[in-house]
Motif scaffolding. Structure first.
Motif, PDB file in Angstrom:
ATOM      1  N   THR A 117       0.841  -1.190   0.000  1.00  0.00           N
ATOM      2  CA  THR A 117       0.000   0.000   0.000  1.00  0.00           C
ATOM      3  C   THR A 117       0.881   1.246   0.000  1.00  0.00           C
ATOM      4  O   THR A 117       1.610   1.489   0.968  1.00  0.00           O
ATOM      5  N   PRO A 118       0.850   2.037  -1.081  1.00  0.00           N
ATOM      6  CA  PRO A 118       1.612   3.291  -1.061  1.00  0.00           C
ATOM      7  C   PRO A 118       0.940   4.318  -0.153  1.00  0.00           C
ATOM      8  O   PRO A 118      -0.274   4.524  -0.225  1.00  0.00           O
ATOM      9  N   ILE A 119       1.725   4.912   0.714  1.00  0.00           N
ATOM     10  CA  ILE A 119       1.255   5.974   1.603  1.00  0.00           C
ATOM     11  C   ILE A 119       1.899   7.261   1.114  1.00  0.00           C
ATOM     12  O   ILE A 119       3.120   7.430   1.202  1.00  0.00           O
ATOM     13  N   PHE A 120       1.089   8.181   0.600  1.00  0.00           N
ATOM     14  CA  PHE A 120       1.641   9.375  -0.028  1.00  0.00           C
ATOM     15  C   PHE A 120       1.914  10.460   1.003  1.00  0.00           C
ATOM     16  O   PHE A 120       1.092  10.737   1.872  1.00  0.00           O
ATOM     17  N   VAL A 121       3.099  11.059   0.870  1.00  0.00           N
ATOM     18  CA  VAL A 121       3.636  11.991   1.860  1.00  0.00           C
ATOM     19  C   VAL A 121       3.897  13.328   1.181  1.00  0.00           C
ATOM     20  O   VAL A 121       4.394  13.384   0.046  1.00  0.00           O
ATOM     21  N   ASP A 122       3.597  14.410   1.874  1.00  0.00           N
ATOM     22  CA  ASP A 122       3.795  15.739   1.305  1.00  0.00           C
ATOM     23  C   ASP A 122       5.282  16.044   1.123  1.00  0.00           C
ATOM     24  O   ASP A 122       6.156  15.374   1.691  1.00  0.00           O
ATOM     25  N   VAL A 123       5.543  17.074   0.324  1.00  0.00           N
ATOM     26  CA  VAL A 123       6.919  17.421  -0.034  1.00  0.00           C
ATOM     27  C   VAL A 123       7.260  18.816   0.465  1.00  0.00           C
ATOM     28  O   VAL A 123       6.391  19.566   0.912  1.00  0.00           O
ATOM     29  N   ASN A 174       6.609  22.371 -19.983  1.00  0.00           N
ATOM     30  CA  ASN A 174       5.874  21.201 -19.502  1.00  0.00           C
ATOM     31  C   ASN A 174       5.430  21.436 -18.068  1.00  0.00           C
ATOM     32  O   ASN A 174       5.953  22.333 -17.383  1.00  0.00           O
ATOM     33  N   ILE A 175       4.497  20.620 -17.618  1.00  0.00           N
ATOM     34  CA  ILE A 175       4.036  20.687 -16.231  1.00  0.00           C
ATOM     35  C   ILE A 175       4.288  19.331 -15.579  1.00  0.00           C
ATOM     36  O   ILE A 175       3.659  18.342 -15.937  1.00  0.00           O
ATOM     37  N   TYR A 176       5.217  19.292 -14.660  1.00  0.00           N
ATOM     38  CA  TYR A 176       5.478  18.105 -13.838  1.00  0.00           C
ATOM     39  C   TYR A 176       5.355  18.526 -12.370  1.00  0.00           C
ATOM     40  O   TYR A 176       6.234  19.184 -11.849  1.00  0.00           O
ATOM     41  N   TYR A 177       4.161  18.251 -11.773  1.00  0.00           N
ATOM     42  CA  TYR A 177       3.122  17.323 -12.187  1.00  0.00           C
ATOM     43  C   TYR A 177       1.768  17.993 -12.045  1.00  0.00           C
ATOM     44  O   TYR A 177       1.571  18.821 -11.154  1.00  0.00           O
ATOM     45  N   VAL A 178       0.827  17.623 -12.894  1.00  0.00           N
ATOM     46  CA  VAL A 178      -0.487  18.257 -12.909  1.00  0.00           C
ATOM     47  C   VAL A 178      -1.363  17.777 -11.764  1.00  0.00           C
ATOM     48  O   VAL A 178      -2.156  18.530 -11.213  1.00  0.00           O
ATOM     49  N   ARG A 179      -1.197  16.505 -11.384  1.00  0.00           N
ATOM     50  CA  ARG A 179      -2.093  15.896 -10.406  1.00  0.00           C
ATOM     51  C   ARG A 179      -1.286  15.212  -9.299  1.00  0.00           C
ATOM     52  O   ARG A 179      -0.343  14.477  -9.593  1.00  0.00           O
ATOM     53  N   PRO A 180      -1.634  15.442  -8.037  1.00  0.00           N
ATOM     54  CA  PRO A 180      -0.947  14.728  -6.947  1.00  0.00           C
ATOM     55  C   PRO A 180      -1.127  13.216  -7.081  1.00  0.00           C
ATOM     56  O   PRO A 180      -2.115  12.748  -7.663  1.00  0.00           O
ATOM     57  N   MET A 181      -0.206  12.484  -6.532  1.00  0.00           N
ATOM     58  CA  MET A 181      -0.299  11.022  -6.585  1.00  0.00           C
ATOM     59  C   MET A 181      -1.573  10.513  -5.923  1.00  0.00           C
ATOM     60  O   MET A 181      -2.239   9.604  -6.427  1.00  0.00           O
ATOM     61  N   HIS A 182      -1.942  11.124  -4.786  1.00  0.00           N
ATOM     62  CA  HIS A 182      -3.086  10.597  -4.048  1.00  0.00           C
ATOM     63  C   HIS A 182      -4.414  10.881  -4.749  1.00  0.00           C
ATOM     64  O   HIS A 182      -5.455  10.329  -4.373  1.00  0.00           O
ATOM     65  N   LYS A 183      -4.381  11.718  -5.798  1.00  0.00           N
ATOM     66  CA  LYS A 183      -5.592  11.988  -6.562  1.00  0.00           C
ATOM     67  C   LYS A 183      -5.610  11.286  -7.916  1.00  0.00           C
ATOM     68  O   LYS A 183      -6.493  11.533  -8.738  1.00  0.00           O
ATOM     69  N   CYS A 191      -1.900  16.372   1.766  1.00  0.00           N
ATOM     70  CA  CYS A 191      -0.660  16.917   1.204  1.00  0.00           C
ATOM     71  C   CYS A 191      -0.914  18.286   0.578  1.00  0.00           C
ATOM     72  O   CYS A 191      -0.915  18.439  -0.659  1.00  0.00           O
ATOM     73  N   PRO A 192      -1.125  19.312   1.405  1.00  0.00           N
ATOM     74  CA  PRO A 192      -1.475  20.634   0.872  1.00  0.00           C
ATOM     75  C   PRO A 192      -0.376  21.271   0.035  1.00  0.00           C
ATOM     76  O   PRO A 192      -0.673  22.012  -0.911  1.00  0.00           O
ATOM     77  N   VAL A 193       0.891  21.021   0.369  1.00  0.00           N
ATOM     78  CA  VAL A 193       1.980  21.604  -0.419  1.00  0.00           C
ATOM     79  C   VAL A 193       1.943  21.059  -1.841  1.00  0.00           C
ATOM     80  O   VAL A 193       2.040  21.805  -2.821  1.00  0.00           O
ATOM     81  N   THR A 194       1.782  19.748  -1.949  1.00  0.00           N
ATOM     82  CA  THR A 194       1.717  19.128  -3.275  1.00  0.00           C
ATOM     83  C   THR A 194       0.545  19.661  -4.082  1.00  0.00           C
ATOM     84  O   THR A 194       0.683  19.969  -5.274  1.00  0.00           O
ATOM     85  N   VAL A 195      -0.608  19.765  -3.455  1.00  0.00           N
ATOM     86  CA  VAL A 195      -1.796  20.273  -4.151  1.00  0.00           C
ATOM     87  C   VAL A 195      -1.536  21.665  -4.716  1.00  0.00           C
ATOM     88  O   VAL A 195      -1.885  21.973  -5.870  1.00  0.00           O
TER      89      VAL A 195
END
Length: 381
Positions: free
Chosen positions: A98-104, A323-332, A346-350
């Protein structure tokens, strides 16, 4: 027309060496597991300071094989940055974990040590999954926050898997010692996708540890002198190998990469940063003290009120690709919808996904082209 990553200019510069190496492979007719593969593995292991390098078909396979080699699977939690390419989270899910996504961090875009420890403690408190692995990505060319993440992994007895798909060639200076990307994890992986800092002319990847058996259908390698061992598949594996032509191309490119391209691409990045540092509301990339980036991407954050689509359109009209890296967070991502993985905070990622924009960067970009991009971006903003 400016190229986002100009492989055509690169080829013109290194053509003679590349063509000779390709011709040698074709004349030898050893297209699978030829001598250039073994030679490349030795070269790369020596370069990053590892005892072993196993070349494989691509960077995604490299991560999967690394996880398989450590028995990661159902019931295991694998901590992955939320702001990264899909394979960093796809591979743990594919082996049943299970991947647990963490903010950056908003500065380096790499996994936040504070957010990582919070996520680990939350999984432990829930008691449904067993924390097993941290996938630390060297995003956009800069190594992850090594000392802090390593401390956390040691504290919770977690495997540290360095995903250096974008970081090969970068390094950090720690305790008066240079530590190369691909040497920072308990196990490390990279990619040779053509657009990466060190890329081939197809797909390719590598693992910096000893786990070759899984990459060749789980072949028994316990006794290499036994002629019957190759007919015994001791474990389940996959067919993942770097073909000889790609190895020969990488060998041809290696000296140019090491001796020329890394320094030049850092010069290009410095030109960008100097020209853009005073643009109001624009956030330029940060390279930490003691860190050296291989600059897979040069990623800015546009001012909050800026319409990114309009900026891209205006630059494109002037022959400047972005280019846009990345358009969508992993958890979405749709693949993780309605799973434990989708519940990440993960508000920073969003926010980054709304504002980041990657500008052209490569060692063959001229100073005048950099200034052209900067002027166009300023005007567009």
């Amino acid at each position: 027309m400016i190229e986002f990553r100009d492989l055509k200019r690169q080829y013109k510069h290194i053509k003679n060496v590349v063509d000779v190496n390709i011709a040698k492979v074709i004349l030898s007719a050893h297209f699978i597991s030829g001598e250039p593969v073994e030679s490349l593995e030795t070269t790369l292991a020596d370069y990053v300071g590892r005892k072993h390098c196993i070349s494989v078909a691509n960077g995604t396979d490299a991560i999967s094989i690394a996880l398989m080699a450590h028995g990661i699977g159902i019931g295991d939690a694998v901590f992955v940055p939320d702001f990264t390419f899909f394979s960093s989270g796809e591979c743990p899910a594919m082996v049943g974990a299970t991947p647990i996504f963490v903010d950056v961090l908003p500065t380096t875009y790499n996994i936040s040590p504070d957010a990582l420890e919070t996520a680990i403690e939350k999984v432990i408190a829930e008691g449904r999954l067993k924390p097993k692995v941290v996938v630390a990505v060297d995003l956009f060319g800069q190594a992850f926050e090594y000392e802090d993440v390593k401390f956390i992994c040691d504290k919770y007895d977690l495997l540290l898997l360095e995903d250096a798909a974008q970081g090969f060639g970068g390094y950090i200076e720690a305790s008066c010692k240079r530590m190369m990307a691909c040497s920072l994890g308990d196990i490390s992986t990279t990619s040779f996708f053509p657009a990466k800092p060190f890329g081939c002319y197809g797909d390719g990847g590598a693992i910096f540890t000893l786990c070759r058996s899984i990459a060749v259908h789980g072949k028994d390698m316990s006794n290499p002198l036994d002629p019957n061992a190759k007919y015994n598949n001791a474990r389940l594996g996959m067919n993942s190998r770097l073909d000889t032509l790609q190895a020969a191309i990488l060998q041809a490119k290696f000296d140019f990469f090491k001796n020329e391209e890394l320094d030049v691409v850092n010069h290009v990045a410095n030109l960008y940063s100097e020209a853009l540092k005073s643009v109001e509301g624009l956030t330029i990339p940060v390279v930490k003290n003691g860190y050296y980036s291989s600059w897979a991407q040069y990623t800015v954050q546009l001012p909050e009120i800026t319409n990114r689509n309009v900026v891209q359109k205006l630059l494109k009209e002037q022959g400047i690709p972005t280019n846009i890296y990345y358009v969508r967070p992993m958890h979405k991502q749709g693949a993780f919808e309605n799973t434990r993985s989708s519940k990440a905070d993960c508000p920073v990622t969003v926010e980054l996904c709304k504002r980041v924009l990657c500008l052209p960067i490569h060692p063959y970009l001229t100073d005048s082209e950099v200034m052209m991009v900067c002027d166009a971006l300023k005007n567009a903003i």
